[in-house]
Motif scaffolding. Sequence first.
Motif, PDB file in Angstrom:
ATOM      1  N   ILE A 100       6.794 -15.298 -33.648  1.00  0.00           N
ATOM      2  CA  ILE A 100       7.424 -15.606 -32.365  1.00  0.00           C
ATOM      3  C   ILE A 100       7.382 -14.421 -31.407  1.00  0.00           C
ATOM      4  O   ILE A 100       7.015 -14.553 -30.254  1.00  0.00           O
ATOM      5  CB  ILE A 100       8.872 -16.080 -32.572  1.00  0.00           C
ATOM      6  N   GLN A 101       7.766 -13.265 -31.879  1.00  0.00           N
ATOM      7  CA  GLN A 101       7.846 -12.131 -30.955  1.00  0.00           C
ATOM      8  C   GLN A 101       6.609 -11.261 -31.025  1.00  0.00           C
ATOM      9  O   GLN A 101       5.993 -10.944 -30.036  1.00  0.00           O
ATOM     10  CB  GLN A 101       9.033 -11.246 -31.309  1.00  0.00           C
ATOM     11  N   GLY A 102       6.290 -10.872 -32.233  1.00  0.00           N
ATOM     12  CA  GLY A 102       5.259  -9.859 -32.368  1.00  0.00           C
ATOM     13  C   GLY A 102       3.877 -10.408 -32.159  1.00  0.00           C
ATOM     14  O   GLY A 102       3.148 -10.676 -33.104  1.00  0.00           O
ATOM     15  N   VAL A 103       3.501 -10.580 -30.912  1.00  0.00           N
ATOM     16  CA  VAL A 103       2.139 -10.996 -30.641  1.00  0.00           C
ATOM     17  C   VAL A 103       1.305  -9.717 -30.742  1.00  0.00           C
ATOM     18  O   VAL A 103       0.506  -9.383 -29.908  1.00  0.00           O
ATOM     19  CB  VAL A 103       2.026 -11.643 -29.255  1.00  0.00           C
ATOM     20  N   SER A 104       1.608  -8.977 -31.778  1.00  0.00           N
ATOM     21  CA  SER A 104       0.997  -7.659 -31.930  1.00  0.00           C
ATOM     22  C   SER A 104      -0.358  -7.821 -32.585  1.00  0.00           C
ATOM     23  O   SER A 104      -0.767  -8.907 -32.955  1.00  0.00           O
ATOM     24  CB  SER A 104       1.893  -6.786 -32.787  1.00  0.00           C
ATOM     25  N   LYS A 105      -1.035  -6.704 -32.726  1.00  0.00           N
ATOM     26  CA  LYS A 105      -2.411  -6.800 -33.204  1.00  0.00           C
ATOM     27  C   LYS A 105      -2.503  -6.674 -34.714  1.00  0.00           C
ATOM     28  O   LYS A 105      -3.569  -6.655 -35.258  1.00  0.00           O
ATOM     29  CB  LYS A 105      -3.240  -5.742 -32.518  1.00  0.00           C
ATOM     30  N   LEU A 106      -1.395  -6.536 -35.389  1.00  0.00           N
ATOM     31  CA  LEU A 106      -1.452  -6.433 -36.842  1.00  0.00           C
ATOM     32  C   LEU A 106      -0.504  -7.455 -37.453  1.00  0.00           C
ATOM     33  O   LEU A 106       0.637  -7.158 -37.807  1.00  0.00           O
ATOM     34  CB  LEU A 106      -1.081  -5.020 -37.286  1.00  0.00           C
ATOM     35  N   MET A 107      -1.008  -8.668 -37.542  1.00  0.00           N
ATOM     36  CA  MET A 107      -0.234  -9.778 -38.088  1.00  0.00           C
ATOM     37  C   MET A 107       0.116  -9.500 -39.550  1.00  0.00           C
ATOM     38  O   MET A 107      -0.759  -9.187 -40.350  1.00  0.00           O
ATOM     39  CB  MET A 107      -1.106 -11.030 -37.959  1.00  0.00           C
ATOM     40  N   GLY A 108       1.396  -9.590 -39.876  1.00  0.00           N
ATOM     41  CA  GLY A 108       1.826  -9.386 -41.252  1.00  0.00           C
ATOM     42  C   GLY A 108       2.519  -8.053 -41.475  1.00  0.00           C
ATOM     43  O   GLY A 108       3.151  -7.844 -42.510  1.00  0.00           O
ATOM     44  N   ALA A 109       2.422  -7.165 -40.483  1.00  0.00           N
ATOM     45  CA  ALA A 109       3.006  -5.829 -40.659  1.00  0.00           C
ATOM     46  C   ALA A 109       4.535  -5.896 -40.738  1.00  0.00           C
ATOM     47  O   ALA A 109       5.156  -5.250 -41.584  1.00  0.00           O
ATOM     48  CB  ALA A 109       2.577  -4.917 -39.524  1.00  0.00           C
ATOM     49  N   GLU A 110       5.129  -6.699 -39.840  1.00  0.00           N
ATOM     50  CA  GLU A 110       6.587  -6.836 -39.847  1.00  0.00           C
ATOM     51  C   GLU A 110       7.039  -7.460 -41.175  1.00  0.00           C
ATOM     52  O   GLU A 110       8.022  -7.042 -41.777  1.00  0.00           O
ATOM     53  CB  GLU A 110       7.042  -7.735 -38.688  1.00  0.00           C
ATOM     54  N   SER A 111       6.309  -8.474 -41.599  1.00  0.00           N
ATOM     55  CA  SER A 111       6.656  -9.181 -42.823  1.00  0.00           C
ATOM     56  C   SER A 111       6.556  -8.243 -44.027  1.00  0.00           C
ATOM     57  O   SER A 111       7.421  -8.244 -44.910  1.00  0.00           O
ATOM     58  CB  SER A 111       5.710 -10.375 -42.982  1.00  0.00           C
ATOM     59  N   PHE A 112       5.519  -7.427 -44.060  1.00  0.00           N
ATOM     60  CA  PHE A 112       5.310  -6.489 -45.165  1.00  0.00           C
ATOM     61  C   PHE A 112       6.481  -5.503 -45.261  1.00  0.00           C
ATOM     62  O   PHE A 112       7.061  -5.310 -46.334  1.00  0.00           O
ATOM     63  CB  PHE A 112       3.998  -5.724 -44.949  1.00  0.00           C
ATOM     64  N   THR A 113       6.831  -4.905 -44.130  1.00  0.00           N
ATOM     65  CA  THR A 113       7.882  -3.871 -44.163  1.00  0.00           C
ATOM     66  C   THR A 113       9.226  -4.469 -44.584  1.00  0.00           C
ATOM     67  O   THR A 113       9.954  -3.864 -45.373  1.00  0.00           O
ATOM     68  CB  THR A 113       8.042  -3.194 -42.787  1.00  0.00           C
ATOM     69  N   LYS A 114       9.503  -5.660 -44.088  1.00  0.00           N
ATOM     70  CA  LYS A 114      10.809  -6.271 -44.423  1.00  0.00           C
ATOM     71  C   LYS A 114      10.848  -6.702 -45.894  1.00  0.00           C
ATOM     72  O   LYS A 114      11.887  -6.585 -46.538  1.00  0.00           O
ATOM     73  CB  LYS A 114      11.096  -7.466 -43.523  1.00  0.00           C
ATOM     74  N   THR A 115       9.730  -7.227 -46.398  1.00  0.00           N
ATOM     75  CA  THR A 115       9.689  -7.607 -47.815  1.00  0.00           C
ATOM     76  C   THR A 115       9.913  -6.367 -48.686  1.00  0.00           C
ATOM     77  O   THR A 115      10.690  -6.389 -49.648  1.00  0.00           O
ATOM     78  CB  THR A 115       8.322  -8.224 -48.172  1.00  0.00           C
ATOM     79  N   PHE A 116       9.223  -5.301 -48.341  1.00  0.00           N
ATOM     80  CA  PHE A 116       9.326  -4.043 -49.088  1.00  0.00           C
ATOM     81  C   PHE A 116      10.772  -3.536 -49.075  1.00  0.00           C
ATOM     82  O   PHE A 116      11.350  -3.222 -50.131  1.00  0.00           O
ATOM     83  CB  PHE A 116       8.370  -3.027 -48.444  1.00  0.00           C
ATOM     84  N   ILE A 146       6.142 -17.891 -21.155  1.00  0.00           N
ATOM     85  CA  ILE A 146       7.109 -18.449 -22.107  1.00  0.00           C
ATOM     86  C   ILE A 146       7.563 -17.437 -23.144  1.00  0.00           C
ATOM     87  O   ILE A 146       8.445 -17.705 -23.938  1.00  0.00           O
ATOM     88  CB  ILE A 146       6.546 -19.693 -22.832  1.00  0.00           C
ATOM     89  N   GLY A 147       6.990 -16.268 -23.142  1.00  0.00           N
ATOM     90  CA  GLY A 147       7.417 -15.275 -24.129  1.00  0.00           C
ATOM     91  C   GLY A 147       6.881 -13.910 -23.796  1.00  0.00           C
ATOM     92  O   GLY A 147       5.976 -13.756 -22.971  1.00  0.00           O
ATOM     93  N   ARG A 148       7.479 -12.937 -24.434  1.00  0.00           N
ATOM     94  CA  ARG A 148       7.064 -11.551 -24.216  1.00  0.00           C
ATOM     95  C   ARG A 148       7.058 -10.846 -25.561  1.00  0.00           C
ATOM     96  O   ARG A 148       7.863 -11.177 -26.428  1.00  0.00           O
ATOM     97  CB  ARG A 148       8.053 -10.872 -23.254  1.00  0.00           C
ATOM     98  N   ASP A 149       6.174  -9.911 -25.717  1.00  0.00           N
ATOM     99  CA  ASP A 149       6.072  -9.203 -26.989  1.00  0.00           C
ATOM    100  C   ASP A 149       7.318  -8.350 -27.221  1.00  0.00           C
ATOM    101  O   ASP A 149       7.720  -7.589 -26.364  1.00  0.00           O
ATOM    102  CB  ASP A 149       4.839  -8.302 -26.959  1.00  0.00           C
ATOM    103  N   GLY A 150       7.916  -8.536 -28.397  1.00  0.00           N
ATOM    104  CA  GLY A 150       9.120  -7.780 -28.714  1.00  0.00           C
ATOM    105  C   GLY A 150       8.822  -6.424 -29.306  1.00  0.00           C
ATOM    106  O   GLY A 150       9.728  -5.717 -29.719  1.00  0.00           O
ATOM    107  N   ASN A 151       7.583  -6.047 -29.349  1.00  0.00           N
ATOM    108  CA  ASN A 151       7.179  -4.810 -30.006  1.00  0.00           C
ATOM    109  C   ASN A 151       7.015  -3.706 -28.965  1.00  0.00           C
ATOM    110  O   ASN A 151       6.318  -3.897 -27.983  1.00  0.00           O
ATOM    111  CB  ASN A 151       5.840  -5.101 -30.701  1.00  0.00           C
TER     112      ASN A 151
END
Lengths: 179, 284
Positions: free
Chosen positions: A65-81, B125-130
């Motif tokens: 939803i938020q992290g339209v970042s370029k490294l999909m899975g990074a947030e998930s990895f850190t939180k799981t760890f 509709i959205g913005r990057d939260g990073n």
Amino acid sequence: MLALRIFLAILIFTGLKSILLKYRVLAGFNYFDFALILTVHQSLHPNLYRAMFTGAASGLAQDLIQGVSKLMGAESFTKTFIGYVLSVISGRFRLENPLVRMFVLVVCSAVNSWTYAFLHLYFSVVPQGMSVKQVGITCGWEALANFLGAIVLFPIFDRIFKEAPYDPTRGGDLPRRKF
Amino acid sequence: MKPTESQNRAPIVFIALLVAQLLTMSLHARAQAQQQSLSRTALLAVLYPLQKGTAWVTSGIGGVWYGYLNLRGVRGENQRLQAEINRLQQERMLVQEEVAAARRYRELLKLKESVGVPSVAATVIGRDGNPWYQQIVIDQGLIAGVRLYQIVITPQGVVGRVVGVGPTCAIVQLITDGTSGVGAMLSDSRVNGELKGRNGPQCQLASITGLVNVREGEAILTSGLEGWYPKGMLLGYVSQVQLGSGAALHQITVQPAAQLDRLEEVLVLLAKPPDIQITESVKK
């Protein structure tokens, strides 16, 4: 039932953050990491599955939803760890004390920031400006934002995720703790 | 007390989860060569309904909550009068909001007519939260004709370009993103440089020799040399200059012309620079 409550909390709070970010309601709000606060809260109990799946799910929600970042899975990895390790530690030490868990949250926030930066370095997708100094500064802001956020959210989570007291007649294992 | 079998399996599940996430990251990192990956398309396909859904749910909850707050404590006649005042105030606010929206749409329509190429209006509709990226999500995608690297603008100026497309939404990299670089030129001296994002509210105009005169408030336009943006579109204005010399470059800070921190509607140009012929009315 608890899993459903966690799932709903992830959806609502992550979506809420996305919307509040869009309207820029509060300066520095992007440093606030709801998923981390929830993961830490759920990992303060020695339930490994709950801790790591809460971390994975909340991190994944952030990635989606938020992290339209370029490294999909990074947030998930850190939180799981963080969820797993913290849950293992909470099996040995009692961490539910309000002051102790705030300290734990700040430490986890720092671990989260540095692990996230390390993953970008590892996969050679370091964004511009992500220097050691800048990660340090961001780490500080995130720790502060999460600390302030947790002051509000931890009591709310305590109520939302309140569990029934241990019932010896129903069997099951008590947490094994040294302290 | 012996650990149960379920507890014994927890480390295996933990490692499996981490490996799955590492694989996901690896796939995305490999798709970095500016290509649209299948996984990103799939991600965007699920992103849109999630964002729309959460926006709907949270705004609904907000509406119920504010309704409760507004009505609480109102009694008898006061209640009726207060409700009437509230209603009128809300109506006035709605009218003001609609007038503001109409003004924005009119400006957008005017821009759409003047760009001279097919375009599609989109809502943010959205913005990057990073904090490491400056990106937004818009509600138009492949179905509306949006493709990778198309340019996104507002009546005020350039917003950025499309870096990811899903069926019904797209990701736009803002010109303030740390990985963004736009060929730019000074409007007075016509000297070329590069506008670089800094992951903050402002950008930096790099590679401008210290021998050129630069003044604060001077407009910065696209040069078109990098091949992504057509020449002559407004990027921003010089907000600060640390003058260089014959040997040192100017340090120029640029305030983007478009209000990137409060974007609501944008226009996506459905053509790429060789086909875009910006009319004089759009050029600044």
